[in-house]
Design a protein around this motif. Structure first.
Motif, PDB file in Angstrom:
ATOM      1  N   SER A  91       0.820  77.202  81.181  1.00 53.90           N
ATOM      2  CA  SER A  91      -0.150  78.074  81.836  1.00 53.90           C
ATOM      3  C   SER A  91      -0.470  79.266  80.941  1.00 53.90           C
ATOM      4  O   SER A  91       0.315  79.632  80.079  1.00 53.90           O
ATOM      5  CB  SER A  91       0.409  78.569  83.170  1.00 53.90           C
ATOM      6  OG  SER A  91       1.576  79.333  82.948  1.00 53.90           O
ATOM      7  N   SER A  92      -1.645  79.850  81.134  1.00 54.63           N
ATOM      8  CA  SER A  92      -2.017  81.026  80.355  1.00 54.63           C
ATOM      9  C   SER A  92      -3.006  81.858  81.164  1.00 54.63           C
ATOM     10  O   SER A  92      -3.631  81.353  82.096  1.00 54.63           O
ATOM     11  CB  SER A  92      -2.645  80.615  79.027  1.00 54.63           C
ATOM     12  OG  SER A  92      -3.873  79.958  79.263  1.00 54.63           O
ATOM     13  N   ILE A 151      11.086  75.530  76.799  1.00 58.39           N
ATOM     14  CA  ILE A 151       9.830  74.850  77.135  1.00 58.39           C
ATOM     15  C   ILE A 151       9.041  75.713  78.112  1.00 58.39           C
ATOM     16  O   ILE A 151       9.585  76.617  78.738  1.00 58.39           O
ATOM     17  CB  ILE A 151      10.064  73.437  77.724  1.00 58.39           C
ATOM     18  CG1 ILE A 151      11.069  73.498  78.879  1.00 58.39           C
ATOM     19  CG2 ILE A 151      10.520  72.476  76.649  1.00 58.39           C
ATOM     20  CD1 ILE A 151      11.240  72.189  79.607  1.00 58.39           C
ATOM     21  N   HIS A 152       7.765  75.414  78.247  1.00 59.10           N
ATOM     22  CA  HIS A 152       6.869  76.230  79.054  1.00 59.10           C
ATOM     23  C   HIS A 152       5.878  75.323  79.755  1.00 59.10           C
ATOM     24  O   HIS A 152       5.569  74.250  79.247  1.00 59.10           O
ATOM     25  CB  HIS A 152       6.136  77.216  78.128  1.00 59.10           C
ATOM     26  CG  HIS A 152       5.345  78.248  78.851  1.00 59.10           C
ATOM     27  ND1 HIS A 152       4.000  78.132  79.059  1.00 59.10           N
ATOM     28  CD2 HIS A 152       5.717  79.406  79.424  1.00 59.10           C
ATOM     29  CE1 HIS A 152       3.579  79.190  79.742  1.00 59.10           C
ATOM     30  NE2 HIS A 152       4.597  79.977  79.971  1.00 59.10           N
ATOM     31  N   ASP A 153       5.390  75.742  80.923  1.00 59.82           N
ATOM     32  CA  ASP A 153       4.495  74.858  81.682  1.00 59.82           C
ATOM     33  C   ASP A 153       3.058  74.848  81.153  1.00 59.82           C
ATOM     34  O   ASP A 153       2.204  74.153  81.701  1.00 59.82           O
ATOM     35  CB  ASP A 153       4.523  75.213  83.179  1.00 59.82           C
ATOM     36  CG  ASP A 153       3.873  76.553  83.485  1.00 59.82           C
ATOM     37  OD1 ASP A 153       3.453  77.243  82.532  1.00 59.82           O
ATOM     38  OD2 ASP A 153       3.779  76.907  84.673  1.00 59.82           O
TER      39      ASP A 153
END
Lengths: 445, 317
Positions: free
Chosen positions: B16-17, B12-14
């Protein structure tokens, strides 16, 4: 409330992950025996077991089917009654291949005649009983419990830390263990403290589980254990449940880099491990089943199920209503550190605590875009490492720099990759970096 | 089921980019852009739009000609560089000079120097800073600035004949009367387009800190050091804080990821260094501003600061 201790030290870094603990309030359901169980001969850290049965043998629940004379190993027991159909290799997602015993269930669940309450009068009896229970660390690593407890013989261990942080998203199996089996947990703590000779015990729970904290705290007082046993409320921040982090937070003691909890006089046991230990000492029934959190966007009915070890994932999935959509990943363990399986045919092992059938929109694909030097990985790393540097020197294969940046100190918690805005596969790079360093050390040795 | 994806953890990832981070910086610069437009007239909008468009075109052209990856051209980082650069120059700058500066910033600094000096992922100098230097240090545009609100009385809204005035720091150096502190805080004084309104800049800076896009360590260390040393030297600290480009540079240029240290200790050291050099130049140097030189010098030291302040691994024996 009495019985609740303050946090000794706040750990630095870590990530604020979303919890997704929607299965927390659903009572565990016991799943009936599946038609076939697959029991790989290695479900723990250490030496693999050798099959103790032959193809065609009839086995009963709790019968030893795999054993090993090595000290760091744990016997494997039949989890259903029936016939050994085959003994053939089984490959794990991490690439390891071991023999597995395939048992066809007769649906009767006949108990093995040898099962009786162990007679424990001394430390030797106790350790032997623990060894025979087949219990391994259930937090994910799967270190044989008796080896963990016995290793403490030479070092002086005065504090038992019970890890009930459950900091991984989705997973609620430890929480259910507390809510449903708190008496086993407290009795298990008594056993270990009595025979291993520890002065105090701290149960660490994240503050997003207030009912578990309240329940354990009041039961500790009720049973008069509050002088030696206490609950510490940990912040709900990933990875407070990592061994080093929970020891630091609960006791204020720092495990040296490359060291073990016993180096600072602490032993850490998972809450489900200690509970299983008491059940074995009480009944003589070895570790044959596990509570598994089944969750993820692709699963029809997310819930906690108690399943025989060796049950193929797909049987558990159909017990939980099947898939509502094609899962992108099938993960055993949590989304931060769990392993993505090749498919849903893999069996449940002793050390697993969750199956996550994650839909495409819940997960992400790492990219290979250049680093923008935002420094979030450095800020987030709970071990105070600089993933940005380690990654660079892994790519260059520079072992001196990898050593200097302490790549071996990485606990692979995944916090850095979780917050990386360009989605670099940082954990993979840390693992590769450790490999590079180990290989260089082996050549130099 | 079909084969499941077996990528390494975490799964999983928060969310953000780079694009979101850059968008946040643009949002943070909206208040300063508005005050710039109000104080210095519609010319600001034209200059800003043309410079940003040119910068994006330069970036795209360079990538096409040298066959570089064009996929992250939409991540807005070039827009941010161009916007910061344009807010750091006076509103009467000629359009062509601004576009030239954007070209230097993007092509020379962001693309060429990155490969010559820095290596993977970093150019040594902040492109916006170099663009700013091209305009203010190499031409006469750095010496006189349009007077706020004078565009209203001007015959052309594009303000080519707007009245020129000196910056408060120049006034101070020449021993002239200064605007009131309130005027300085609101930005009603001569200066580059984006630097004058401390109020607008602080709103944007607060947003960036709240969104965790920047750590407040560099700007606080920078501004803190400047104020402290100026006070010790017997000068008025508020004047130095509110006039000139200190706040703008500290929050929006010194915090540039690629050209500032990665860990907290390094950031503080970097900020202190910027502050000391700024004060030395302001009090004893021949130019009145000092921030550009300070940042330029500290940019070259980042690699050493990072090495010096490598965090000790937790539990290191």
């Amino acid at each position: 409330m009495s019985g609740i201790r303050k946090l000794a030290v706040k750990i630095r870094g870590g990530a604020k992950v979303s919890h997704h603990k929607s299965t927390a309030e659903s009572e565990s359901v016991k799943m009936p025996a599946p038609p076939l169980v697959i029991l790989p001969m290695q479900q723990h850290i250490g030496a693999p077991c050798q099959p103790a049965v032959k193809v065609g043998d009839n086995v009963a629940v709790g019968q030893v089917v795999g054993k090993c004379d090595a000290f760091i190993s744990a016997p494997i027991h039949a989890t259903v009654s029936g016939t050994v159909k085959a003994i053939s290799p089984c490959k794990f997602a991490d690439g390891i291949e071991v023999d597995a015993i395939y048992i066809e269930s007769d649906g009767k669940n006949i108990l093995h005649s040898g099962i009786k309450r162990p007679d424990v009068k001394s430390l030797e009896d106790f350790l032997q009983a623990v060894q025979q229970s087949g219990i391994v660390g259930m937090g994910g690593a799967g270190f044989p419990l008796h080896a963990k407890l016995a290793l403490k013989g030479n070092a002086r261990v005065d504090t038992l830390v019970i890890n009930a942080a459950e900091c991984e998203p989705y997973i609620t199996s430890d929480y259910r263990e507390i809510m449903e089996n708190y008496t086993d947990i407290l009795a298990g703590i008594e056993w270990v403290m009595k025979y291993i000779g520890m002065d105090n015990c701290i149960i660490g729970i994240e503050d997003n589980k207030p009912s578990a904290i309240a329940l354990l705290a009041s039961e500790i007082v009720k049973q008069g254990m509050h002088r030696r046993v206490s609950v510490t409320e940990l912040p709900s921040r990933y990875p407070y449940g990592a061994e080093r982090m929970i020891v630091q937070a609960a006791t204020g003691r720092t495990i040296p880099l490359g060291g073990l909890p016993s180096d600072v006089g602490v032993s850490v046991l998972n809450v489900s491990t200690i509970s299983a230990l008491n059940r074995y000492l009480d009944t003589g029934m070895p570790l044959i089943q596990k509570r598994i959190t089944v969750d993820g966007g692709a699963i029809a009915n997310p819930q906690n199920v108690i399943v025989p070890i060796g049950t193929p994932i797909r049987d558990i999935v159909s017990f939980c209503g099947g898939y509502v959509e094609e899962p992108e990943k099938v993960i055993t363990g949590g989304p931060m550190m769990g392993i993505a399986q090749h498919n849903d045919e893999a069996p449940i092992l002793k050390r697993y605590n969750a199956i996550l059938c994650i839909s495409a929109k819940e997960t992400f694909t790492p990219e290979a875009k250049p680093c923008i030097r935002c420094g979030r990985c450095v800020e987030t790393c709970p071990m105070n490492l600089t993933p940005i540097n380690i990654e660079r020197y892994t790519e260059r294969g520079n072992t001196n720099m990898l050593k200097r940046f302490n790549v071996s100190g990485c606990i692979e918690c995944g916090s850095c990759a979780y917050v990386c805005p360009v989605k670099r596969p940082l954990v993979q790079h840390m693992r590769d970096g450790k490999q590079v360093e180990r290989r260089a050390a082996a050549i130099n040795a | 089921m079909r084969k499941s994806a077996t990528a390494a953890s975490p799964h999983i990832h928060d969310g953000s980019s780079t694009k979101r981070i850059m968008l946040d910086v643009i949002i943070a610069l909206v208040p300063a852009s508005i005050t710039a437009t109000v104080f210095f007239g519609p010319a600001v909008l034209l200059l800003t739009a043309a410079t940003i468009a040119a910068a994006v075109l330069f970036d795209w052209g360079f990538r096409r000609i040298f066959k570089r990856d064009v996929s992250n051209i939409f991540d807005l980082s070039v827009v941010v560089s161009a916007l910061i650069m344009v807010l750091g120059i006076p509103s009467n700058t000629s359009l062509w000079l601004s576009i030239l500066a954007a070209g230097v910033a993007i092509v020379v600094v962001k693309h060429v120097a990155k490969r010559l000096l820095g290596g993977a992922g970093r150019s040594m100098f902040n492109p916006a800073l170099i663009g700013h230097i091209v305009v203010t240090e190499l031409t006469a545009y750095g010496t006189s600035y349009p007077t706020p609100m004078s565009w209203l009385e001007s015959s052309s809204y594009f303000g080519a004949d707007a009245m020129a005035s000196a910056t408060p720091l120049q006034l101070l150096a020449d021993g002239n009367m200064l605007p009131s502190l309130w005027q300085l805080f609101l930005g009603l004084h001569g200066g580059t387009m984006g630097e004058t309104s401390i109020l607008a800049l602080l709103i944007g800076a607060g947003y960036l800190v709240w969104r965790r896009v920047i750590s407040p360590a560099i700007p606080l260390a920078y501004i803190g050091t400047t104020i402290l040393v100026v006070t010790l030297a017997g000068h008025d600290p508020l004047l130095h804080l509110l006039s000139g480009s200190l706040v703008f540079v500290a929050f929006f240029m010194a915090t540039d990821y690629a050209t500032s240290p990665i860990n907290l200790k390094g950031k503080i050291l970097f900020g202190i260094g910027c502050g000391l050099i700024t004060v030395l130049i302001r009090l004893y140097g021949s130019t009145t501003e000092g921030v550009t030189v300070a940042l330029l010098v500290m940019n070259t030291l980042v690699i050493f600061i990072d090495r010096l302040t490598l965090p000790k691994a937790l539990n290191h024996r």
